[in-house]
Write a protein that holds these residues in place. Sequence first.
Motif, PDB file in Angstrom:
ATOM      1  N   THR A  60       0.865  -1.176   0.000  1.00 48.24           N
ATOM      2  CA  THR A  60       0.000   0.000   0.000  1.00 48.24           C
ATOM      3  C   THR A  60       0.898   1.222   0.000  1.00 48.24           C
ATOM      4  N   LEU A  61       0.817   1.978  -1.060  1.00 47.94           N
ATOM      5  CA  LEU A  61       1.625   3.188  -1.168  1.00 47.94           C
ATOM      6  C   LEU A  61       1.010   4.254  -0.275  1.00 47.94           C
ATOM      7  N   GLN A  62       1.779   5.257   0.043  1.00 45.74           N
ATOM      8  CA  GLN A  62       1.271   6.326   0.883  1.00 45.74           C
ATOM      9  C   GLN A  62       1.481   7.645   0.175  1.00 45.74           C
ATOM     10  N   THR A  63       0.455   8.464   0.210  1.00 50.23           N
ATOM     11  CA  THR A  63       0.569   9.802  -0.355  1.00 50.23           C
ATOM     12  C   THR A  63       0.433  10.783   0.793  1.00 50.23           C
ATOM     13  N   SER A  64       0.482  12.046   0.476  1.00 50.62           N
ATOM     14  CA  SER A  64       0.335  13.035   1.537  1.00 50.62           C
ATOM     15  C   SER A  64      -1.096  12.971   2.068  1.00 50.62           C
ATOM     16  N   VAL A  65      -1.209  12.779   3.349  1.00 47.37           N
ATOM     17  CA  VAL A  65      -2.522  12.725   3.981  1.00 47.37           C
ATOM     18  C   VAL A  65      -2.827  14.141   4.452  1.00 47.37           C
ATOM     19  N   GLU A  66      -3.735  14.762   3.741  1.00 41.77           N
ATOM     20  CA  GLU A  66      -4.070  16.155   4.037  1.00 41.77           C
ATOM     21  C   GLU A  66      -5.550  16.260   4.303  1.00 41.77           C
ATOM     22  N   ASP A  67      -5.897  17.363   4.951  1.00 46.23           N
ATOM     23  CA  ASP A  67      -7.317  17.658   5.060  1.00 46.23           C
ATOM     24  C   ASP A  67      -7.753  18.198   3.708  1.00 46.23           C
ATOM     25  N   GLY A  68      -8.752  17.630   3.173  1.00 45.20           N
ATOM     26  CA  GLY A  68      -9.224  18.055   1.863  1.00 45.20           C
ATOM     27  C   GLY A  68     -10.280  17.099   1.381  1.00 45.20           C
ATOM     28  N   SER A  69     -10.821  17.406   0.263  1.00 46.95           N
ATOM     29  CA  SER A  69     -11.889  16.579  -0.293  1.00 46.95           C
ATOM     30  C   SER A  69     -11.306  15.481  -1.151  1.00 46.95           C
ATOM     31  N   ASP A 120      -5.868   6.747   6.224  1.00 55.49           N
ATOM     32  CA  ASP A 120      -4.625   7.044   6.927  1.00 55.49           C
ATOM     33  C   ASP A 120      -3.418   7.089   5.996  1.00 55.49           C
ATOM     34  N   LYS A 121      -3.546   6.495   4.807  1.00 55.08           N
ATOM     35  CA  LYS A 121      -2.451   6.504   3.837  1.00 55.08           C
ATOM     36  C   LYS A 121      -2.766   7.384   2.626  1.00 55.08           C
ATOM     37  N   GLY A 122      -3.991   7.880   2.559  1.00 52.98           N
ATOM     38  CA  GLY A 122      -4.377   8.740   1.443  1.00 52.98           C
ATOM     39  C   GLY A 122      -4.572   7.990   0.138  1.00 52.98           C
ATOM     40  N   VAL A 123      -4.892   6.672   0.238  1.00 50.54           N
ATOM     41  CA  VAL A 123      -4.932   5.810  -0.940  1.00 50.54           C
ATOM     42  C   VAL A 123      -6.258   5.059  -1.018  1.00 50.54           C
ATOM     43  N   ALA A 124      -6.686   4.801  -2.254  1.00 51.77           N
ATOM     44  CA  ALA A 124      -7.837   3.925  -2.505  1.00 51.77           C
ATOM     45  C   ALA A 124      -7.371   2.839  -3.471  1.00 51.77           C
ATOM     46  N   LYS A 125      -7.812   1.594  -3.224  1.00 45.91           N
ATOM     47  CA  LYS A 125      -7.452   0.470  -4.095  1.00 45.91           C
ATOM     48  C   LYS A 125      -8.719  -0.016  -4.788  1.00 45.91           C
ATOM     49  N   VAL A 126      -8.697  -0.028  -6.104  1.00 44.33           N
ATOM     50  CA  VAL A 126      -9.832  -0.510  -6.890  1.00 44.33           C
ATOM     51  C   VAL A 126      -9.477  -1.918  -7.375  1.00 44.33           C
ATOM     52  N   THR A 127     -10.350  -2.897  -7.070  1.00 45.42           N
ATOM     53  CA  THR A 127     -10.120  -4.272  -7.518  1.00 45.42           C
ATOM     54  C   THR A 127     -11.273  -4.688  -8.430  1.00 45.42           C
ATOM     55  N   PHE A 128     -11.055  -5.775  -9.173  1.00 43.05           N
ATOM     56  CA  PHE A 128     -11.964  -6.149 -10.248  1.00 43.05           C
ATOM     57  C   PHE A 128     -12.527  -7.553 -10.072  1.00 43.05           C
ATOM     58  N   LYS A 129     -13.675  -7.800 -10.685  1.00 46.32           N
ATOM     59  CA  LYS A 129     -14.396  -9.064 -10.491  1.00 46.32           C
ATOM     60  C   LYS A 129     -13.791 -10.243 -11.240  1.00 46.32           C
ATOM     61  N   THR A 130     -13.245 -10.030 -12.422  1.00 44.66           N
ATOM     62  CA  THR A 130     -12.845 -11.167 -13.262  1.00 44.66           C
ATOM     63  C   THR A 130     -11.336 -11.377 -13.376  1.00 44.66           C
ATOM     64  N   HIS A 131     -10.564 -10.589 -12.646  1.00 47.37           N
ATOM     65  CA  HIS A 131      -9.113 -10.776 -12.625  1.00 47.37           C
ATOM     66  C   HIS A 131      -8.573 -10.205 -11.318  1.00 47.37           C
ATOM     67  N   PHE A 132      -7.308 -10.432 -11.071  1.00 46.44           N
ATOM     68  CA  PHE A 132      -6.721 -10.119  -9.773  1.00 46.44           C
ATOM     69  C   PHE A 132      -5.857  -8.867  -9.800  1.00 46.44           C
ATOM     70  N   THR A 133      -6.272  -7.888 -10.589  1.00 44.66           N
ATOM     71  CA  THR A 133      -5.522  -6.642 -10.717  1.00 44.66           C
ATOM     72  C   THR A 133      -6.031  -5.636  -9.696  1.00 44.66           C
ATOM     73  N   GLU A 134      -5.118  -4.782  -9.237  1.00 45.94           N
ATOM     74  CA  GLU A 134      -5.451  -3.714  -8.297  1.00 45.94           C
ATOM     75  C   GLU A 134      -4.911  -2.404  -8.854  1.00 45.94           C
ATOM     76  N   VAL A 135      -5.741  -1.369  -8.840  1.00 47.27           N
ATOM     77  CA  VAL A 135      -5.308  -0.029  -9.220  1.00 47.27           C
ATOM     78  C   VAL A 135      -5.319   0.814  -7.951  1.00 47.27           C
TER      79      VAL A 135
END
Length: 161
Positions: free
Chosen positions: A31-40, A72-87
């Motif tokens: 899990t990568l981490q980006t700047s965790v800031e207050d923001g939308s 807490d890491k400023g990240v979202a992981k999108v996963t898919f139904k028919t394969h094991f890829t994560e964005v």
Amino acid sequence: MGVPLIVFFFIIGITSVLLAWKKKAELLPPTLQTSVEDGSWILPAQMIQIGEGEMRKMGRDPEVDRIDIRPDKGVAKVTFKTHFTEVQLDGLSGEVLSIETRHSDWIEKVHDGSIVDFYLGGDEATKLTYSTLTAMGLILMSLSGFYLWYYPKLIRKIKGR
């Protein structure tokens, strides 16, 4: 009965070890981490659109299964139904941070038997059969192992030795 079941026990044993060590063995993209800031943060609908777009670029099925949001890491992981890829996306900007295979997901499916249903489009019948047979085999082997250990002791006690 134990000889045919040994295949299932072997698979469950190996995949159990792999799942236990999935983070140390790097079977799960870090899990990568980006700047965790207050923001939308961008909206989940936007995260889905970005993930689907990346899969279309790669020629893969873009149907999203879930979004794992890590505030807490400023990240979202999108996963898919028919394969094991994560964005992995930056939660604030929507920038794509990484696109990797989630090895732990397919190992988990092998572990619980649902890999067959995953590829054949089943309704978990294989998973339920696999899990039930394996569990019943373990129960039977446990009971027979106890019997083989305890019964000789009981016989010796009865004979007075």
